[in-house]
Design a protein around this motif. Structure first.
Motif, short mmCIF file in Angstrom:
data_model
loop_
_atom_site.label_atom_id
_atom_site.label_comp_id
_atom_site.label_asym_id
_atom_site.label_seq_id
_atom_site.Cartn_x
_atom_site.Cartn_y
_atom_site.Cartn_z
N TYR A 128 24.00 36.31 62.71
CA TYR A 128 25.21 36.83 62.05
C TYR A 128 26.40 35.88 62.24
N GLU A 129 26.50 35.29 63.43
CA GLU A 129 27.63 34.39 63.67
C GLU A 129 27.57 33.18 62.73
N ASP A 130 26.37 32.59 62.59
CA ASP A 130 26.21 31.46 61.65
C ASP A 130 26.60 31.90 60.24
N TRP A 131 26.14 33.10 59.89
CA TRP A 131 26.39 33.62 58.54
C TRP A 131 27.91 33.74 58.28
N LEU A 132 28.63 34.19 59.31
CA LEU A 132 30.08 34.34 59.17
C LEU A 132 30.73 32.98 58.93
N TYR A 133 30.33 31.97 59.73
CA TYR A 133 30.88 30.62 59.54
C TYR A 133 30.57 30.12 58.13
N TYR A 134 29.33 30.35 57.69
CA TYR A 134 28.91 29.89 56.37
C TYR A 134 29.73 30.57 55.26
N MET A 135 29.93 31.87 55.40
CA MET A 135 30.59 32.64 54.34
C MET A 135 32.10 32.43 54.31
N PHE A 136 32.73 32.37 55.49
CA PHE A 136 34.19 32.45 55.54
C PHE A 136 34.89 31.26 56.19
N LYS A 138 35.76 28.58 59.59
CA LYS A 138 36.09 28.70 61.01
C LYS A 138 37.27 29.66 61.29
N GLY A 139 38.35 29.51 60.52
CA GLY A 139 39.57 30.28 60.82
C GLY A 139 39.33 31.78 60.73
N ILE A 140 38.82 32.23 59.59
CA ILE A 140 38.62 33.67 59.37
C ILE A 140 37.59 34.20 60.37
N THR A 141 36.54 33.40 60.61
CA THR A 141 35.48 33.83 61.53
C THR A 141 36.03 34.00 62.95
N GLU A 142 36.78 33.00 63.41
CA GLU A 142 37.22 33.06 64.82
C GLU A 142 38.45 33.93 65.02
N ARG A 143 39.29 34.02 63.98
CA ARG A 143 40.51 34.83 64.13
C ARG A 143 40.25 36.31 63.93
N PHE A 144 39.23 36.66 63.13
CA PHE A 144 39.01 38.08 62.88
C PHE A 144 37.56 38.53 63.10
N MET A 145 36.63 37.90 62.40
CA MET A 145 35.26 38.44 62.34
C MET A 145 34.62 38.54 63.73
N ILE A 146 34.70 37.47 64.51
CA ILE A 146 34.03 37.50 65.82
C ILE A 146 34.70 38.50 66.78
N PRO A 147 36.03 38.44 66.94
CA PRO A 147 36.63 39.42 67.86
C PRO A 147 36.42 40.87 67.44
N TYR A 148 36.51 41.15 66.11
CA TYR A 148 36.32 42.54 65.68
C TYR A 148 34.88 42.98 65.92
N SER A 149 33.98 42.06 65.63
CA SER A 149 32.56 42.36 65.80
C SER A 149 32.25 42.71 67.27
N LYS A 150 32.82 41.93 68.19
CA LYS A 150 32.58 42.21 69.62
C LYS A 150 33.18 43.55 70.01
#
Ligand SMILES: Cc1cc2nc3c(=O)[nH]c(=O)nc-3n(C[C@H](O)[C@H](O)[C@H](O)COP(=O)(O)OP(=O)(O)OC[C@H]3O[C@@H](n4cnc5c(N)ncnc54)[C@H](O)[C@@H]3O)c2cc1C
Length: 434
Positions: A128-136, A138-150
């Motif tokens: 899922y993490e790779d998918w987030l980087y691929y789709m959105f 670095k910025g969107i993934t690290e600023r929102f997707m990863i922290p919200y997901s955790k």
């Protein structure tokens, strides 16, 4: 103990999937609780009606929509007005399309990451993490997707697979990402940009309407306590025993395996690998009208105990007394996340955080509070899930037990998908009885 023979399928669980199996087939529902609906039921107290966390119908499935008419669920269509609180700013949902209002350096990081995305090879996506980087990017993934997901799942995104993502994470176009960075973009994104909600009662009205159609084929207060798959006998409430030909089960897979006597070790082992997150829901009634114009707000940072706060009074006029408002706050826990405080103190913590988020005033009069502990929340799609579910499903099917519903399939099924899953199970049995 006397054993009675049941020719019709026994349907375990009176949530939406079990009720749908009953409606579309010829079985009888056995539900442990005193009312039908499962997670889709509503709770009333002091003139307020609350669901078990946000529940809205965002289906576009034509059959489900026609079924809602047929059973007279009486749904009203609403526009979603969802927001995200992060980095001290309130931005529109979804984050990936709406960075306007965030601190400029974060907006810049999100835009550059989206445009200059170095993860551009879909064949390299392993989780899922790779998918987030691929789709959105670095910025969107690290600023929102990863922290919200955790905060929501309690697991690292790299532990998750990508089987469940599809339409749940819309990818905006470059044009939309840029527009949403430069201005307040009101355009709706994703599956629930518009949703339906019953005009009377809460979301539970959908299950009530379905249960009414099943009439006397729904038996409440009937907890399945033991299943003897060798002799095809099922026991309810530790006393009443019936012989069955087949069962449609909507029970949580680990629980159905637990009550099966003589389930093989490999099946028990598989069941022990299944995980969900849990949600502690705090429902609040406030003696002030129209406290917000929003449908719901996601909260990214851990300084807020909740992952999401919704405003049920904006879904329907029938869920609050006149002159009041209602709030439902969902606190996610389980896996790597512990609750921020003990369960008896969470309501106070949530009320403090609602003041901190400026959704309540300190002087607001709180006229109702109740809590609901949703132990089985959202299924964790980790690497163990698929092989474990396959082992369990194979075993159940061999024994004449057809799994369906959100926790029978052990998937990310919304209410419409739970309804369709129950229908499919019932129709398969009618067509091809074992
Ligand atoms: C917090 C949260 C928010 C959600 N929000 C939405 C939303 O906004 N929109 C949407 O479409 N979907 C939403 N969903 C999903 C929706 O709730 C489910 O898809 C749907 O309710 C699942 O129905 P089900 O019948 O498969 O399972 P359940 O609702 O879990 O039903 C299973 C039933 O089995 C009964 N049972 C358990 N053990 C036994 C036993 N031993 N004997 C007899 N009965 C037993 C339970 O009491 C329950 O009634 C949400 C889910 C959660 C958890």
């Amino acid at each position: 103990m006397a054993v009675t023979m049941t020719v019709q399928p026994i349907i375990l669980g009176g949530g939406l999937a079990g009720l749908s199996a009953c409606y579309h087939g010829n079985g009888v529902v056995y539900e442990k609780d005193s009312s039908p609906g499962g997670h889709a039921r509503s709770h009333s107290a002091n003139g307020f009606v609350f669901d078990e966390g946000i529940h809205v119908l965002h289906t576009t499935n034509k059959y489900v929509l026609s079924l809602m008419e047929e059973i007279k669920a009486d749904l009203i269509l609403k526009d979603r007005n969802a927001w995200i609180m992060s980095n001290g700013a309130m931005t529109r949902y979804p984050f990936q399309a709406n960075t306007y209002g965030l601190p400029v350096d974060i907006v810049k990081e999100c835009l550059i990451g989206f445009v200059q995305n170095e993860f551009d090879d879909p064949d390299k996506i392993k989780n899922y993490e790779d998918w987030l980087y691929y789709m959105f990017g670095k910025g969107i993934t690290e600023r929102f997707m990863i922290p919200y997901s955790k905060k929501f799942w309690g697991v690292e995104p790299r532990e998750l697979t990508t089987e469940w993502v599809n339409i749940r994470h819309p990818r905006p176009s470059l044009d939309e990402v840029i527009s949403g960075a430069l201005q307040d973009q009101t355009k709706g994104f994703g599956v629930n940009a518009r949703f339906r909600y019953p005009s009377e009662g809460g979301f539970g009205n959908v299950a009530e309407a379905l249960a009414r159609q099943c009439r006397d084929r729904v038996q409440l207060g009937m907890r399945a306590t033991r299943i003897d798959v060798k002799n095809r006998e099922i026991e309810f409430n530790g006393e009443e025993c019936r012989r069955y030909e087949n069962i449609i089960s909507t029970l949580r897979l680990p629980e159905v395996i637990r009550i099966i006597t003589d389930a093989p070790d490999a099946v028990r082992e598989a069941a022990s690998k299944l995980r969900t997150n849990s949600l502690f829901v705090v429902n609040v009634g406030v003696d002030r009208e129209n406290i917000s114009d929003k449908s719901w707000i996601y909260f990214l940072e851990k300084e807020f105990s909740f992952v999401r706060v919704s405003f049920p009074f904006n879904f329907s006029n029938a869920v609050t007394p006149d002159g009041t408002s209602s709030i439902s706050a969902e606190v996610a826990y389980g896996n790597g996340n512990s609750l921020p405080t003990s369960k008896d103190k969470i309501a106070d913590r949530v009320l403090d955080d609602l003041v901190k988020a400026k959704l309540l005033f300190k002087e607001d009069k709180i006229i109702h509070v109740n809590t609901i502990d949703v132990k089985y929340g959202y299924v964790i799609f980790d690497k163990s899930r698929k092989p474990a579910v396959n082992v369990i499903h194979r075993f159940l099917k061999e024994k004449g037990i057809v799994p369906c519903g959100r926790y029978g399939m052990w998937g990310y099924l919304w209410s419409d998908e739970a309804i369709l899953s129950g229908k499919k199970a019932a129709e398969a049995l009618l067509r091809d009885p074992p």
